[in-house]
Scaffold this motif. Structure first.
Motif, PDB file in Angstrom:
ATOM      1  N   ARG A  32      10.812   5.913  13.588  1.00 29.62           N
ATOM      2  CA  ARG A  32       9.408   5.665  13.685  1.00 29.62           C
ATOM      3  C   ARG A  32       8.866   7.007  14.072  1.00 29.62           C
ATOM      4  NH1 ARG A  32      10.908   0.231  13.645  1.00 29.62           N
ATOM      5  NH2 ARG A  32       9.515  -1.252  12.795  1.00 29.62           N
ATOM      6  N   LEU A  33       9.560   7.566  15.126  1.00 25.07           N
ATOM      7  CA  LEU A  33       8.982   9.009  15.764  1.00 25.07           C
ATOM      8  C   LEU A  33       9.027   9.868  14.676  1.00 25.07           C
ATOM      9  CD1 LEU A  33       7.947  10.209  18.272  1.00 25.07           C
ATOM     10  CD2 LEU A  33      10.280  10.446  18.988  1.00 25.07           C
ATOM     11  N   GLU A  34      10.157  10.063  13.935  1.00 22.26           N
ATOM     12  CA  GLU A  34      10.404  11.002  12.900  1.00 22.26           C
ATOM     13  C   GLU A  34       9.258  10.934  11.979  1.00 22.26           C
ATOM     14  OE1 GLU A  34      15.273  12.072  13.265  1.00 22.26           O
ATOM     15  OE2 GLU A  34      14.613  10.311  11.968  1.00 22.26           O
ATOM     16  N   MET A  35       9.005   9.600  11.501  1.00 31.40           N
ATOM     17  CA  MET A  35       8.058   9.326  10.421  1.00 31.40           C
ATOM     18  C   MET A  35       6.585   9.811  10.920  1.00 31.40           C
ATOM     19  SD  MET A  35       9.019   5.400   9.174  1.00 31.40           S
ATOM     20  CE  MET A  35      10.370   4.954   9.056  1.00 31.40           C
ATOM     21  N   MET A  36       6.391   9.669  12.437  1.00 30.69           N
ATOM     22  CA  MET A  36       5.172  10.067  12.864  1.00 30.69           C
ATOM     23  C   MET A  36       5.031  11.620  12.848  1.00 30.69           C
ATOM     24  SD  MET A  36       3.599   9.894  16.713  1.00 30.69           S
ATOM     25  CE  MET A  36       5.069  11.325  17.326  1.00 30.69           C
TER      26      MET A  36
ATOM     27  N   GLY B 194       0.845  -1.186  -0.210  1.00 34.27           N
ATOM     28  CA  GLY B 194      -0.186   0.121   0.097  1.00 34.27           C
ATOM     29  C   GLY B 194       0.728   1.221   0.005  1.00 34.27           C
ATOM     30  N   ALA B 195       0.116   2.301  -0.146  1.00 35.58           N
ATOM     31  CA  ALA B 195       1.012   3.506  -0.272  1.00 35.58           C
ATOM     32  C   ALA B 195       1.531   4.104   0.947  1.00 35.58           C
ATOM     33  CB  ALA B 195      -0.288   4.619  -0.685  1.00 35.58           C
ATOM     34  N   LEU B 196       0.862   3.859   2.308  1.00 36.69           N
ATOM     35  CA  LEU B 196       1.356   3.975   3.427  1.00 36.69           C
ATOM     36  C   LEU B 196       2.852   3.054   3.582  1.00 36.69           C
ATOM     37  CD1 LEU B 196       1.637   5.565   6.121  1.00 36.69           C
ATOM     38  CD2 LEU B 196       0.157   4.031   6.884  1.00 36.69           C
TER      39      LEU B 196
ATOM     40  N   GLU C 192       6.571  13.554  10.622  1.00 35.35           N
ATOM     41  CA  GLU C 192       6.718  13.932   9.139  1.00 35.35           C
ATOM     42  C   GLU C 192       5.341  13.642   8.655  1.00 35.35           C
ATOM     43  OE1 GLU C 192       9.352  13.306   5.446  1.00 35.35           O
ATOM     44  OE2 GLU C 192      10.373  13.281   7.173  1.00 35.35           O
ATOM     45  N   THR C 193       4.830  12.656   9.025  1.00 36.11           N
ATOM     46  CA  THR C 193       3.402  12.394   8.404  1.00 36.11           C
ATOM     47  C   THR C 193       2.361  12.429   8.932  1.00 36.11           C
ATOM     48  OG1 THR C 193       3.470  10.027   9.261  1.00 36.11           O
ATOM     49  CG2 THR C 193       4.651  10.350   7.020  1.00 36.11           C
ATOM     50  N   ASP C 194       2.485  12.916  10.183  1.00 36.52           N
ATOM     51  CA  ASP C 194       1.305  13.021  11.256  1.00 36.52           C
ATOM     52  C   ASP C 194       0.411  11.832  11.457  1.00 36.52           C
ATOM     53  OD1 ASP C 194      -0.128  14.857  13.039  1.00 36.52           O
ATOM     54  OD2 ASP C 194      -1.503  15.321  11.496  1.00 36.52           O
ATOM     55  N   ILE C 195       0.932  10.901  11.228  1.00 31.11           N
ATOM     56  CA  ILE C 195       0.277   9.457  11.566  1.00 31.11           C
ATOM     57  C   ILE C 195       0.820   8.835  12.666  1.00 31.11           C
ATOM     58  CG2 ILE C 195       0.083   7.100  10.451  1.00 31.11           C
ATOM     59  CD1 ILE C 195       0.693   8.388   7.711  1.00 31.11           C
ATOM     60  N   PRO C 196      -0.283   8.527  13.483  1.00 30.88           N
ATOM     61  CA  PRO C 196       0.420   7.724  14.629  1.00 30.88           C
ATOM     62  C   PRO C 196       1.202   6.456  14.544  1.00 30.88           C
ATOM     63  CG  PRO C 196      -2.066   7.607  14.382  1.00 30.88           C
ATOM     64  CD  PRO C 196      -1.572   8.067  13.168  1.00 30.88           C
TER      65      PRO C 196
END
Length: 71
Positions: free
Chosen positions: A27-31, A11-13, A33-37
């Motif tokens: 993972r924290l930086e991804m959160m 998938g896209a995510l 940057e993307t505003d996804i939990p």
């Protein structure tokens, strides 16, 4: 189900998270940057690893890059 079938269903995510991981993001930086939990990011990465038949995140990133799914 073949590897190609699983790859086609990334998938896209999952691809976005793999791409960010390839760039060294935590993972924290991804959160941030993307505003996804972070829990959703963890699930996306786990699913990507499963679909790519990878034992860990580094292996998943390498496989995705070799298959030109991420750059």
């Amino acid at each position: 189900m073949s590897m190609t079938d699983r790859i086609d269903r990334l998938g896209a995510l999952e691809l976005r998270c793999l791409s960010l991981a390839a760039r060294g993001r935590t993972r924290l930086e991804m959160m941030r940057e993307t505003d996804i939990p972070v829990e959703r990011i963890d699930r996306a990465l786990e699913e990507a690893m499963r679909k790519l038949n990878a034992n860990n995140l580094a292996e998943a990133v390498i496989r995705a890059a070799r298959l030109e799914l991420i750059s």
